[in-house]
Every structure is written in C-alpha cells, then in structure tokens.
Motif scaffolding. Structure first.
Motif, mmCIF file in Angstrom:
data_model
loop_
_atom_site.group_PDB
_atom_site.id
_atom_site.type_symbol
_atom_site.label_atom_id
_atom_site.label_comp_id
_atom_site.label_asym_id
_atom_site.label_seq_id
_atom_site.Cartn_x
_atom_site.Cartn_y
_atom_site.Cartn_z
ATOM 1 N N HIS A 41 0.824 -1.200 0.000
ATOM 2 C CA HIS A 41 0.000 0.000 0.000
ATOM 3 C C HIS A 41 0.860 1.253 0.000
ATOM 4 O O HIS A 41 0.898 1.969 -0.984
ATOM 5 N N GLN A 42 1.570 1.493 1.092
ATOM 6 C CA GLN A 42 2.409 2.696 1.180
ATOM 7 C C GLN A 42 3.794 2.372 1.720
ATOM 8 O O GLN A 42 4.426 3.194 2.372
ATOM 9 N N GLU A 43 4.239 1.138 1.467
ATOM 10 C CA GLU A 43 5.602 0.717 1.767
ATOM 11 C C GLU A 43 6.004 0.865 3.235
ATOM 12 O O GLU A 43 7.116 1.255 3.562
ATOM 13 N N ILE A 44 5.083 0.546 4.121
ATOM 14 C CA ILE A 44 5.380 0.478 5.554
ATOM 15 C C ILE A 44 5.964 -0.911 5.842
ATOM 16 O O ILE A 44 5.524 -1.905 5.267
ATOM 17 N N GLU A 45 6.938 -0.991 6.737
ATOM 18 C CA GLU A 45 7.537 -2.283 7.062
ATOM 19 C C GLU A 45 6.546 -3.150 7.829
ATOM 20 O O GLU A 45 6.040 -2.750 8.879
ATOM 21 N N LEU A 46 6.304 -4.331 7.312
ATOM 22 C CA LEU A 46 5.326 -5.229 7.927
ATOM 23 C C LEU A 46 5.846 -5.911 9.185
ATOM 24 O O LEU A 46 5.080 -6.521 9.921
ATOM 25 N N VAL A 47 7.126 -5.772 9.464
ATOM 26 C CA VAL A 47 7.675 -6.350 10.688
ATOM 27 C C VAL A 47 7.006 -5.734 11.929
ATOM 28 O O VAL A 47 6.977 -6.354 12.990
ATOM 29 N N GLU A 48 6.425 -4.565 11.772
ATOM 30 C CA GLU A 48 5.755 -3.910 12.893
ATOM 31 C C GLU A 48 4.252 -4.206 12.932
ATOM 32 O O GLU A 48 3.535 -3.661 13.758
ATOM 33 N N GLY A 49 3.796 -5.067 12.028
ATOM 34 C CA GLY A 49 2.378 -5.411 12.008
ATOM 35 C C GLY A 49 2.029 -6.480 13.017
ATOM 36 O O GLY A 49 2.870 -6.934 13.791
ATOM 37 N N GLU A 50 0.771 -6.899 13.000
ATOM 38 C CA GLU A 50 0.286 -7.972 13.870
ATOM 39 C C GLU A 50 0.244 -9.254 13.065
ATOM 40 O O GLU A 50 -0.199 -9.255 11.910
ATOM 41 N N PHE A 51 0.693 -10.373 13.660
ATOM 42 C CA PHE A 51 0.697 -11.673 12.989
ATOM 43 C C PHE A 51 0.077 -12.708 13.900
ATOM 44 O O PHE A 51 0.500 -12.864 15.048
ATOM 45 N N ASP A 52 -0.958 -13.402 13.411
ATOM 46 C CA ASP A 52 -1.636 -14.393 14.257
ATOM 47 C C ASP A 52 -1.269 -15.832 13.902
ATOM 48 O O ASP A 52 -1.929 -16.772 14.327
ATOM 49 N N GLY A 53 -0.218 -15.990 13.093
ATOM 50 C CA GLY A 53 0.175 -17.330 12.680
ATOM 51 C C GLY A 53 -0.249 -17.626 11.254
ATOM 52 O O GLY A 53 0.267 -18.537 10.624
#
Ligand code: FES
Length: 69
Positions: free
Chosen positions: A4-16
C-alpha cells in the motif's frame, strides 16, 4: 514491505496465518502472500527459516511488491 504505502510489515500484527499492517490495517495471508483485505493486492514471498523462537527471512533477490493505493 506493505504494497500500500511501503510500511515495514515487521511492525504489524501476525496471528500465525494473517499479517495485518499497522498503518491502515490491510491484511495478507502469509501462507501464499494473497491480500485478504483488500483482495486485489499481494505481498512478495520470501524463504523463511525458524530457529528456536527466531524467524529469519531471506530477502536477497526478491523485490517487494509496490504500489497500490
Ligand atoms: S501502508 Fe500498509 S495498509 Fe497502508
């Protein structure tokens, strides 16, 4: 990297299974890279190795998908 706007996904939420970008809450299925919300996008796929509680992602030679607004 979020397409979308090239934000690093390492800071996102991951539920598995589902990875949610922290910026605008776009969601991706991490088993295949397909967009869930919205469904007309996707993230690049990278080789991953898990050692204990650490996850190593090999980004060499794989370009992130960009832009969709
Ligand atoms: S930058 Fe990821 S949802 Fe907007």
């Amino acid at each position: 990297m979020c397409p979308h706007q090239e934000i690093e996904l390492v800071e996102g939420e991951f539920d598995g299974k589902v990875l949610t970008c922290k910026a605008h809450l776009w969601q991706f299925d991490c088993h295949n890279g397909e967009g869930i919300n919205p469904s007309d996008c996707r993230i690049a796929q990278y080789p991953v190795k898990i050692e204990g509680e650490e996850v190593f992602v090999d980004v060499e030679g794989v370009e992130p998908f960009k832009s969709h607004s």
